[in-house]
Design a protein around this motif. Structure first.
Motif, PDB file in Angstrom:
ATOM      1  N   CYS A 116       3.538  41.345  14.950  1.00 29.89           N
ATOM      2  CA  CYS A 116       3.162  41.040  14.372  1.00 29.89           C
ATOM      3  C   CYS A 116       1.888  40.674  13.814  1.00 29.89           C
ATOM      4  CB  CYS A 116       3.704  38.894  15.331  1.00 29.89           C
ATOM      5  SG  CYS A 116       3.493  37.844  14.357  1.00 29.89           S
ATOM      6  N   ASP A 117       1.443  40.361  12.683  1.00 30.87           N
ATOM      7  CA  ASP A 117       0.112  41.006  12.093  1.00 30.87           C
ATOM      8  C   ASP A 117      -0.490  39.707  11.812  1.00 30.87           C
ATOM      9  OD1 ASP A 117       1.662  42.996  10.387  1.00 30.87           O
ATOM     10  OD2 ASP A 117       3.088  41.341   9.831  1.00 30.87           O
ATOM     11  N   ILE A 118      -0.145  38.054  12.012  1.00 33.14           N
ATOM     12  CA  ILE A 118      -1.287  36.739  12.028  1.00 33.14           C
ATOM     13  C   ILE A 118      -0.360  35.971  13.059  1.00 33.14           C
ATOM     14  CG2 ILE A 118      -1.777  34.898  10.516  1.00 33.14           C
ATOM     15  CD1 ILE A 118      -1.034  36.971   8.137  1.00 33.14           C
ATOM     16  N   LEU A 119      -1.544  35.053  13.644  1.00 34.24           N
ATOM     17  CA  LEU A 119      -1.648  34.336  14.895  1.00 34.24           C
ATOM     18  C   LEU A 119      -1.834  32.806  14.107  1.00 34.24           C
ATOM     19  CD1 LEU A 119      -1.257  35.930  17.901  1.00 34.24           C
ATOM     20  CD2 LEU A 119       1.036  35.629  16.847  1.00 34.24           C
ATOM     21  N   ASP A 120      -0.856  31.699  14.690  1.00 36.73           N
ATOM     22  CA  ASP A 120      -2.060  30.356  14.423  1.00 36.73           C
ATOM     23  C   ASP A 120      -2.942  30.151  15.484  1.00 36.73           C
ATOM     24  OD1 ASP A 120      -1.244  31.042  11.466  1.00 36.73           O
ATOM     25  OD2 ASP A 120       0.134  28.804  11.535  1.00 36.73           O
ATOM     26  N   THR A 121      -3.660  29.512  15.072  1.00 38.43           N
ATOM     27  CA  THR A 121      -4.479  29.115  17.054  1.00 38.43           C
ATOM     28  C   THR A 121      -5.409  27.999  17.312  1.00 38.43           C
ATOM     29  OG1 THR A 121      -6.317  30.585  17.017  1.00 38.43           O
ATOM     30  CG2 THR A 121      -3.884  31.439  17.855  1.00 38.43           C
ATOM     31  N   ALA A 122      -5.725  27.076  17.804  1.00 34.15           N
ATOM     32  CA  ALA A 122      -6.361  26.526  17.620  1.00 34.15           C
ATOM     33  C   ALA A 122      -7.319  26.203  18.874  1.00 34.15           C
ATOM     34  CB  ALA A 122      -6.075  24.997  18.120  1.00 34.15           C
ATOM     35  N   MET A 123      -8.725  25.945  18.378  1.00 33.19           N
ATOM     36  CA  MET A 123      -9.790  25.617  19.427  1.00 33.19           C
ATOM     37  C   MET A 123      -9.961  25.226  20.620  1.00 33.19           C
ATOM     38  SD  MET A 123     -12.388  28.352  17.890  1.00 33.19           S
ATOM     39  CE  MET A 123     -13.010  28.025  19.087  1.00 33.19           C
ATOM     40  N   SER A 124      -9.775  25.341  21.757  1.00 33.24           N
ATOM     41  CA  SER A 124      -9.421  24.780  22.559  1.00 33.24           C
ATOM     42  C   SER A 124      -9.615  23.257  22.897  1.00 33.24           C
ATOM     43  CB  SER A 124     -10.004  25.733  24.190  1.00 33.24           C
ATOM     44  OG  SER A 124     -11.422  25.921  24.279  1.00 33.24           O
ATOM     45  N   PRO A 125     -10.549  22.556  22.868  1.00 32.14           N
ATOM     46  CA  PRO A 125     -10.945  21.009  22.688  1.00 32.14           C
ATOM     47  C   PRO A 125      -9.718  20.850  21.863  1.00 32.14           C
ATOM     48  CG  PRO A 125     -12.560  21.896  22.429  1.00 32.14           C
ATOM     49  CD  PRO A 125     -11.655  23.637  22.584  1.00 32.14           C
ATOM     50  N   LEU A 126      -8.494  21.117  20.821  1.00 33.15           N
ATOM     51  CA  LEU A 126      -7.793  20.384  20.878  1.00 33.15           C
ATOM     52  C   LEU A 126      -6.631  21.633  20.092  1.00 33.15           C
ATOM     53  CD1 LEU A 126      -9.323  18.945  17.548  1.00 33.15           C
ATOM     54  CD2 LEU A 126      -8.624  18.233  19.949  1.00 33.15           C
ATOM     55  N   ALA A 127      -6.402  21.970  21.252  1.00 31.14           N
ATOM     56  CA  ALA A 127      -5.115  23.377  21.753  1.00 31.14           C
ATOM     57  C   ALA A 127      -4.655  23.300  22.412  1.00 31.14           C
ATOM     58  CB  ALA A 127      -5.635  24.461  21.665  1.00 31.14           C
ATOM     59  N   LEU A 128      -3.123  23.572  22.706  1.00 27.72           N
ATOM     60  CA  LEU A 128      -2.298  23.108  24.138  1.00 27.72           C
ATOM     61  C   LEU A 128      -1.522  22.118  23.524  1.00 27.72           C
ATOM     62  CD1 LEU A 128      -3.883  24.399  27.354  1.00 27.72           C
ATOM     63  CD2 LEU A 128      -2.884  25.675  25.065  1.00 27.72           C
ATOM     64  N   GLY A 129      -0.088  22.218  24.667  1.00 29.83           N
ATOM     65  CA  GLY A 129      -0.004  20.791  24.545  1.00 29.83           C
ATOM     66  C   GLY A 129       1.001  20.714  23.237  1.00 29.83           C
ATOM     67  N   THR A 130       1.335  19.964  22.210  1.00 34.39           N
ATOM     68  CA  THR A 130       1.892  19.249  20.727  1.00 34.39           C
ATOM     69  C   THR A 130       0.903  20.237  19.951  1.00 34.39           C
ATOM     70  OG1 THR A 130       0.464  17.084  20.277  1.00 34.39           O
ATOM     71  CG2 THR A 130       3.517  17.593  21.680  1.00 34.39           C
ATOM     72  N   SER A 131       0.110  20.816  20.385  1.00 33.52           N
ATOM     73  CA  SER A 131      -0.901  21.808  19.342  1.00 33.52           C
ATOM     74  C   SER A 131      -0.658  24.014  19.636  1.00 33.52           C
ATOM     75  CB  SER A 131      -2.166  21.768  20.011  1.00 33.52           C
ATOM     76  OG  SER A 131      -2.896  22.265  18.603  1.00 33.52           O
ATOM     77  N   GLN A 132      -1.458  24.215  19.059  1.00 36.56           N
ATOM     78  CA  GLN A 132      -1.115  25.610  19.351  1.00 36.56           C
ATOM     79  C   GLN A 132      -1.877  26.245  20.283  1.00 36.56           C
ATOM     80  OE1 GLN A 132      -1.523  24.075  15.709  1.00 36.56           O
ATOM     81  NE2 GLN A 132       0.352  24.305  15.951  1.00 36.56           N
ATOM     82  N   PRO A 133      -1.503  27.710  20.934  1.00 35.26           N
ATOM     83  CA  PRO A 133      -2.684  27.939  21.841  1.00 35.26           C
ATOM     84  C   PRO A 133      -3.705  28.423  21.729  1.00 35.26           C
ATOM     85  CG  PRO A 133      -0.068  29.245  21.172  1.00 35.26           C
ATOM     86  CD  PRO A 133      -0.184  28.018  19.950  1.00 35.26           C
ATOM     87  N   ALA A 134      -4.786  27.807  22.370  1.00 34.89           N
ATOM     88  CA  ALA A 134      -5.991  28.274  21.885  1.00 34.89           C
ATOM     89  C   ALA A 134      -6.837  29.560  21.704  1.00 34.89           C
ATOM     90  CB  ALA A 134      -7.053  27.626  23.812  1.00 34.89           C
ATOM     91  N   THR A 135      -7.811  29.187  20.524  1.00 34.89           N
ATOM     92  CA  THR A 135      -8.427  30.332  20.286  1.00 34.89           C
ATOM     93  C   THR A 135      -8.529  31.697  20.817  1.00 34.89           C
ATOM     94  OG1 THR A 135      -8.679  29.271  17.583  1.00 34.89           O
ATOM     95  CG2 THR A 135      -9.327  31.342  17.996  1.00 34.89           C
ATOM     96  N   GLU A 136      -9.619  30.417  21.612  1.00 38.22           N
ATOM     97  CA  GLU A 136     -10.219  31.555  22.224  1.00 38.22           C
ATOM     98  C   GLU A 136      -9.414  32.875  23.617  1.00 38.22           C
ATOM     99  OE1 GLU A 136     -12.292  27.428  22.778  1.00 38.22           O
ATOM    100  OE2 GLU A 136     -10.466  28.472  21.889  1.00 38.22           O
ATOM    101  N   VAL A 137      -9.210  31.755  24.052  1.00 36.80           N
ATOM    102  CA  VAL A 137      -7.913  32.389  25.121  1.00 36.80           C
ATOM    103  C   VAL A 137      -6.806  33.394  24.330  1.00 36.80           C
ATOM    104  CG1 VAL A 137      -5.876  32.267  26.778  1.00 36.80           C
ATOM    105  CG2 VAL A 137      -7.405  30.762  26.383  1.00 36.80           C
ATOM    106  N   MET A 138      -6.581  33.618  23.094  1.00 37.26           N
ATOM    107  CA  MET A 138      -5.948  34.685  22.462  1.00 37.26           C
ATOM    108  C   MET A 138      -6.420  35.796  22.356  1.00 37.26           C
ATOM    109  SD  MET A 138      -2.734  33.680  22.866  1.00 37.26           S
ATOM    110  CE  MET A 138      -1.808  35.072  22.488  1.00 37.26           C
ATOM    111  N   VAL A 139      -7.862  35.496  21.477  1.00 41.05           N
ATOM    112  CA  VAL A 139      -8.914  36.369  21.445  1.00 41.05           C
ATOM    113  C   VAL A 139      -9.397  37.139  22.484  1.00 41.05           C
ATOM    114  CG1 VAL A 139     -11.585  36.833  20.888  1.00 41.05           C
ATOM    115  CG2 VAL A 139     -10.126  35.111  19.439  1.00 41.05           C
ATOM    116  N   GLU A 140      -9.255  36.551  23.778  1.00 44.77           N
ATOM    117  CA  GLU A 140      -9.710  37.371  24.814  1.00 44.77           C
ATOM    118  C   GLU A 140      -8.538  38.499  25.585  1.00 44.77           C
ATOM    119  OE1 GLU A 140     -12.642  38.860  27.361  1.00 44.77           O
ATOM    120  OE2 GLU A 140     -12.778  37.141  25.842  1.00 44.77           O
ATOM    121  N   THR A 141      -7.355  37.615  25.063  1.00 43.58           N
ATOM    122  CA  THR A 141      -6.266  38.471  25.517  1.00 43.58           C
ATOM    123  C   THR A 141      -5.983  39.953  25.184  1.00 43.58           C
ATOM    124  OG1 THR A 141      -5.200  36.363  25.821  1.00 43.58           O
ATOM    125  CG2 THR A 141      -3.554  38.198  25.289  1.00 43.58           C
ATOM    126  N   PHE A 142      -6.219  39.563  23.813  1.00 46.86           N
ATOM    127  CA  PHE A 142      -6.243  41.144  23.368  1.00 46.86           C
ATOM    128  C   PHE A 142      -7.724  42.105  23.236  1.00 46.86           C
ATOM    129  CE2 PHE A 142      -3.591  38.045  21.077  1.00 46.86           C
ATOM    130  CZ  PHE A 142      -2.149  38.774  20.970  1.00 46.86           C
TER     131      PHE A 142
END
Length: 470
Positions: free
Chosen positions: A228-254
């Motif tokens: 997969c080439d591209i991921l949609d993420t959201a900054m953590s204060p408005l991430a998770l729940g019915t939103s997207q995974p957190a940007t900072e978490v995915m950045v750190e994961t990779f």
């Protein structure tokens, strides 16, 4: 040992569109967005999703803002980052099909006002409903990304996804998005799906999901490993729940892997700090309901997106029948089956959900039906992956003949008439498009705008402030 080829994963930031649509009922204002744009522009995002979806309606209806002015202001602020929008194919950003001339004009004006990437989807995955928007985007030299609405069901095989991806490539799309609006895609299924799509298309693949069922970050990890080439993420204060995974978490994961984004966590932390008070205020005011921040694995059973769940609750509350919630959840898959197993995303999710509510509270299935249900079964939204239940179709449409052509082929050009109707309020070309999508809401907004411009102190009341489908 051979060095592994570097393939940094690209990130689409959703905090200015889908994240607040999912968690805050699309109520973030332009003034809340602008102060952080400069920092967001330095991150290195593939794109920032900031327009389209429900934001257009919400700007006019609830925030008394002109969505076109929002787009221009964001474009002025983002000097180095591409801007992305969500576009519902022949529905544009409304809930009905529009004539081709309106679709073409909307695409043209979106790109002219600052959009770079248009993500185009159809609620039934009927690719006939995507063609006009894709062609218009190609003509205006925009990036046309076609989104496949991911869903479950025996018709949705790997071959189904591979075939439709190939057709989308042939249509002239520039990239493909797997749009998993209900968080149904589990990690190993994602690995399998991305692998299959990579076999059938050369187009870049973007994955969009929601955290509703709790598996989204793991799904992203397996998808990226599968190509997969591209991921949609959201900054953590408005991430998770019915939103997207957190940007900072995915950045750190990779970080430190071949997929390393190269993003600066210090810069991301400053952006997080900016959005934190917006989150706190929304929790305090009740705009952000803690219920939407939890994990609901029932999503996988009922395939109901988060926004649709909250709609069902409010519809039952209005009818004073909140105790029927479980019955409605169980009725949703049955209605979906009767309607040809469509993916559940705007507007099909609203049509199926509302019908399920009516079936339960009226005590008899299909005794009461909405006009949208009838339109769906007449083929006015397009073709579903499976045929409709013939008995139910007959009961609802009677002797009317369902259509089998592309629905928009039956709609005559609409722009000349819309221009006439809108002439008295028109201050910019784009006003006619606001009016085309939401005539009553736009008219109220135009009257409000005129009052503001003349300095008249008016106690403007929004006559259309009804429950809103997020």
């Amino acid at each position: 040992m051979a060095e592994i080829e570097k393939k940094p994963v690209k990130i689409v930031e959703t905090v200015l569109r889908d994240a607040h649509q999912s968690l805050l009922a699309t109520r973030m204002t332009t003034e809340q967005m602008l102060p952080i744009v400069d920092k967001m522009d330095k991150v290195g995002y593939h794109a920032v999703e900031c327009w389209g979806g429900a934001t257009f309606d919400s700007c006019l209806r609830f925030l008394k803002e002109d969505p076109w002015i929002r787009l221009r202001k964001l474009r002025d602020g983002f000097k180095n980052t591409k801007l992305q929008m969500l576009f519902r194919g022949q529905n544009i950003l409304g809930y009905n099909h529009y004539a081709d001339d309106v679709v073409e004009y909307f695409v043209q004006k979106s790109l002219a006002n600052g959009i770079d990437i248009i993500r185009i989807f159809d609620c039934l995955n009927d690719i006939r409903n995507l063609e006009t928007a894709v062609k218009a985007c190609n003509k205006e030299k925009g990036h046309a990304q076609v989104a496949l609405c991911y869903t479950l069901g025996d018709a949705y095989t790997l071959d189904y996804w591979k075939n439709i991806a190939k057709k989308i490539e042939d249509m002239g799309a520039d990239s493909i998005c797997i749009k998993d609006m209900a968080g149904l895609l589990t990690p190993y299924k994602a690995e399998e799906l991305v692998g299959a799509l990579k076999e059938s298309t050369k187009l870049p693949i973007d994955l969009h999901t929601h955290y509703t069922s709790g598996v989204a970050s793991m799904t992203y990890l397996k998808a990226v490993e599968a190509g997969c080439d591209i991921l949609d993420t959201a900054m953590s204060p408005l991430a998770l729940g019915t939103s997207q995974p957190a940007t900072e978490v995915m950045v750190e994961t990779f970080r430190g892997t071949p997929y390393d984004t190269g993003f600066d966590q210090k810069l991301l932390a400053e952006i997080t700090e900016y959005f934190q008070p917006i989150r706190e205020e929304a929790l305090k005011s009740g705009l952000l309901n803690p219920k939407v921040l939890g994990v609901d694995i029932r999503t996988l059973q009922y395939q109901v997106p988060g926004g649709m769940l909250s709609n069902l609750v409010s519809q039952l509350k209005e009818a004073g029948q909140e105790d029927k919630y479980q019955q409605v959840l169980e009725e949703v898959p049955r209605v979906r089956k009767d309607f040809g197993d469509p993916p559940l995303v705007t507007p099909s999710s609203q049509i199926v959900g509302t019908q399920a509510v009516l079936n339960v509270i009226s005590g008899e299935r299909y005794r009461m039906v909405t006009k949208e249900t009838k339109k769906m079964l007449l083929g006015e939204f397009g073709q579903t992956v499976k045929p409709f239940n013939p008995e139910i179709q007959k009961k609802i449409v009677g002797n009317e003949t369902p259509i089998t052509c592309r629905p928009a082929d039956l709609i005559k050009p609409q722009l000349p008439q819309l221009e006439k109707e809108c002439a008295q309020w028109k201050q910019q070309d784009e006003d006619v498009l606001s009016y085309a999508l939401f005539p009553n809401v736009a008219k109220d907004f135009f009257e409000y705008r005129a009052a503001q411009q003349t300095g008249v102190d008016t106690a403007f009341a929004d006559k259309t402030n009804k429950a809103y489908p997020v």
